[in-house]
Design a protein around this motif. Structure first.
Motif, PDB file in Angstrom:
ATOM      1  N   ASP A   1       1.000  -1.179   0.033  1.00  0.00           N
ATOM      2  CA  ASP A   1      -0.004   0.072   0.010  1.00  0.00           C
ATOM      3  C   ASP A   1       1.001   1.471  -0.087  1.00  0.00           C
ATOM      4  OD1 ASP A   1      -2.496  -1.215   0.147  1.00  0.00           O
ATOM      5  OD2 ASP A   1      -2.070  -1.989   2.083  1.00  0.00           O
ATOM      6  N   THR A   2       2.171   1.167   0.209  1.00  0.00           N
ATOM      7  CA  THR A   2       2.883   2.274   0.178  1.00  0.00           C
ATOM      8  C   THR A   2       3.433   2.814  -1.079  1.00  0.00           C
ATOM      9  OG1 THR A   2       5.093   1.113   0.340  1.00  0.00           O
ATOM     10  CG2 THR A   2       3.897   1.399   2.463  1.00  0.00           C
ATOM     11  N   GLU A   3       3.276   2.138  -2.322  1.00  0.00           N
ATOM     12  CA  GLU A   3       3.597   2.295  -3.642  1.00  0.00           C
ATOM     13  C   GLU A   3       5.091   2.423  -3.635  1.00  0.00           C
ATOM     14  OE1 GLU A   3       1.352   6.010  -4.952  1.00  0.00           O
ATOM     15  OE2 GLU A   3      -0.457   4.736  -4.517  1.00  0.00           O
ATOM     16  N   ASP A   4       5.624   1.394  -3.135  1.00  0.00           N
ATOM     17  CA  ASP A   4       7.233   1.371  -3.045  1.00  0.00           C
ATOM     18  C   ASP A   4       7.892   2.318  -2.105  1.00  0.00           C
ATOM     19  OD1 ASP A   4       7.917  -1.112  -4.155  1.00  0.00           O
ATOM     20  OD2 ASP A   4       8.429  -0.411  -5.954  1.00  0.00           O
ATOM     21  N   GLY A   5       7.224   2.664  -1.099  1.00  0.00           N
ATOM     22  CA  GLY A   5       7.897   3.491  -0.147  1.00  0.00           C
ATOM     23  C   GLY A   5       7.536   5.063  -0.293  1.00  0.00           C
ATOM     24  N   SER A   6       6.766   5.330  -1.518  1.00  0.00           N
ATOM     25  CA  SER A   6       6.451   6.635  -1.747  1.00  0.00           C
ATOM     26  C   SER A   6       5.327   7.250  -0.488  1.00  0.00           C
ATOM     27  CB  SER A   6       5.801   6.957  -2.988  1.00  0.00           C
ATOM     28  OG  SER A   6       4.749   6.161  -3.002  1.00  0.00           O
TER      29      SER A   6
END
Length: 403
Positions: A208-213
């Motif tokens: 859910d973090t969109e690869d840490g974004s």
């Protein structure tokens, strides 16, 4: 995104045209006269962004390669209607009763992660009276919300202890508690998911973090701190820890970073309890009657492959909790279902017992074995039983709301 939402949505109805876990799914026709929605990895296209008050139908076709979801949002980003688990090539149908004109927000969530691809929907026409639900259904919902309130009281109390253990460095105790502390939350997820900002803050996964974004918070961030990813855990398969996730853990999971995350978790579960306790909190009836299936589908969609608790492998606690919550909701509606379709009620009761037995074979003492000890054959058997139960539960809304 700036939103102007000044109105409320009443009853919500939702169906997925084809079960997600079936192989070779094909697109099904949507509801006649529905607003057609096309979801891909990069778009959420509506055939029309304008409609009138009254019942509004959406037909959501997934032309992408990832499972998607479709949401309708109301004031304060409250989730007022959703259809989940729409597989590639499959169409999901959603009906909302919009009683007031205004500007609403809808969203597609390819991969069922992140904040989604959002669009505004303009609703014009005259304000309408909200449809009245049957008295017996309202009484069942009241009983269910009493259960939810008790679970939230337990959640706050257990989270307080969990957070104290983490911050004081008593990490073995926190590890022992992890599966249990999340149990009340997993039991009442349909209610928690009414809060589009609060639910992910509490229960988001790395995906859910969109690869840490986006900031990684909540139970699973703390889980990762308690069980740091090992080299053997890292990979791109379901249930593994993504390389970017492991790199983020290595760089970011320090006590100085984790203590505020733990405090935030406690604040958020407390806020959830307080929001649900408010006199003006309204849990949509359609969300209530479809909640039992939604909880079971949570297992099928994101848990059978070990994706939920990928660091601790405490997934079986979540399975059991989802079954608990689903079965409790059905129990509040049992007199209605039995009066209208005793055969369906008997079938659901038997299927719950089969699913419960499939989970309980892995019970050890007061807990469950690591999900890594569950064979592929046993996972498949559990998945088959979950699918069968889900199919039966999908009939509940129509039966219960039948006048």
């Amino acid at each position: 995104m700036n939103r102007s939402i000044t109105t409320s949505i009443a009853a919500v109805a939702l169906t997925v045209a084809t079960p997600i876990l079936l192989a070779g799914c094909t697109s099904k026709a949507g509801a006649e006269g529905a607003i057609e929605v096309t979801s891909t990895e990069s778009a959420c296209d509506l055939a029309s962004t304008e409609t009138q008050t009254g019942e509004v139908d959406f037909s959501v076709v997934n032309n992408g390669t990832k499972v998607t979801e479709f949401y309708v949002y109301g004031d304060n980003n409250r989730v007022l209607g959703e259809v989940e688990n729409i597989g590639p090539g499959v169409t999901g149908n959603l009906t909302v009763e919009i009683v007031d004109p205004g500007t609403y927000t809808v969203a597609c969530k390819p991969g069922m992660v992140g904040t989604g691809i959002r669009q505004e929907l303009t609703v014009s026409g005259e304000a309408m009276e909200k449809s009245q639900d049957p008295e017996d259904v309202n009484a069942a919902k009241v009983a269910y919300l009493d259960y939810v309130g008790n679970q939230l009281n337990t959640l706050v109390a257990q989270t307080q202890t969990f957070v104290t253990n983490i911050k004081s460095g008593n990490l073995d105790a926190a590890r022992d508690q992890f599966g249990l502390v999340r149990t009340p939350y997993e039991r009442i997820e349909p209610v928690a998911e009414s809060f589009a900002d609060l639910d992910p803050a509490i229960d988001m996964r790395w995906d859910d973090t969109e690869d840490g974004s986006l900031a990684f918070t909540g139970f699973h961030r703390l889980e990762r701190y308690l069980w740091p990813p090992q080299a053997s855990d890292i990979g791109d398969d379901p249930g593994q820890v993504a390389p970017a996730d492991a790199a983020h853990a290595n760089a970011s999971d320090t006590k100085a970073a984790i203590d505020p995350i733990a405090d935030e978790l406690l604040a958020n579960v407390t806020r959830l309890k307080d929001e649900v306790s408010k006199a003006d909190f309204e849990f949509e009836t359609r969300s209530f009657v479809s909640g039992p299936q939604a909880l079971i589908d949570e297992v099928a969609a994101t848990k059978v492959d070990g994706e939920e608790d990928r660091y601790s492998h405490a997934d079986l606690y979540d399975f059991a909790a989802n079954v608990d919550g689903s079965e409790t909701a059905i129990a509040t509606m049992q007199p209605i279902i039995s009066a209208k379709s005793p055969e369906l009620m008997d079938k659901i009761t038997a299927q719950f017992a089969e699913v419960r037995d499939a989970v309980n074979q892995f019970q050890r003492g007061d807990g469950y074995v690591s999900y890594t000890e569950v064979s592929a054959e046993a996972r498949k058997d559990l998945s088959n039983k979950i699918d069968a139960l889900s199919a039966s539960l999908s009939q509940v809304p129509g039966i219960v709301l039948q006048q």
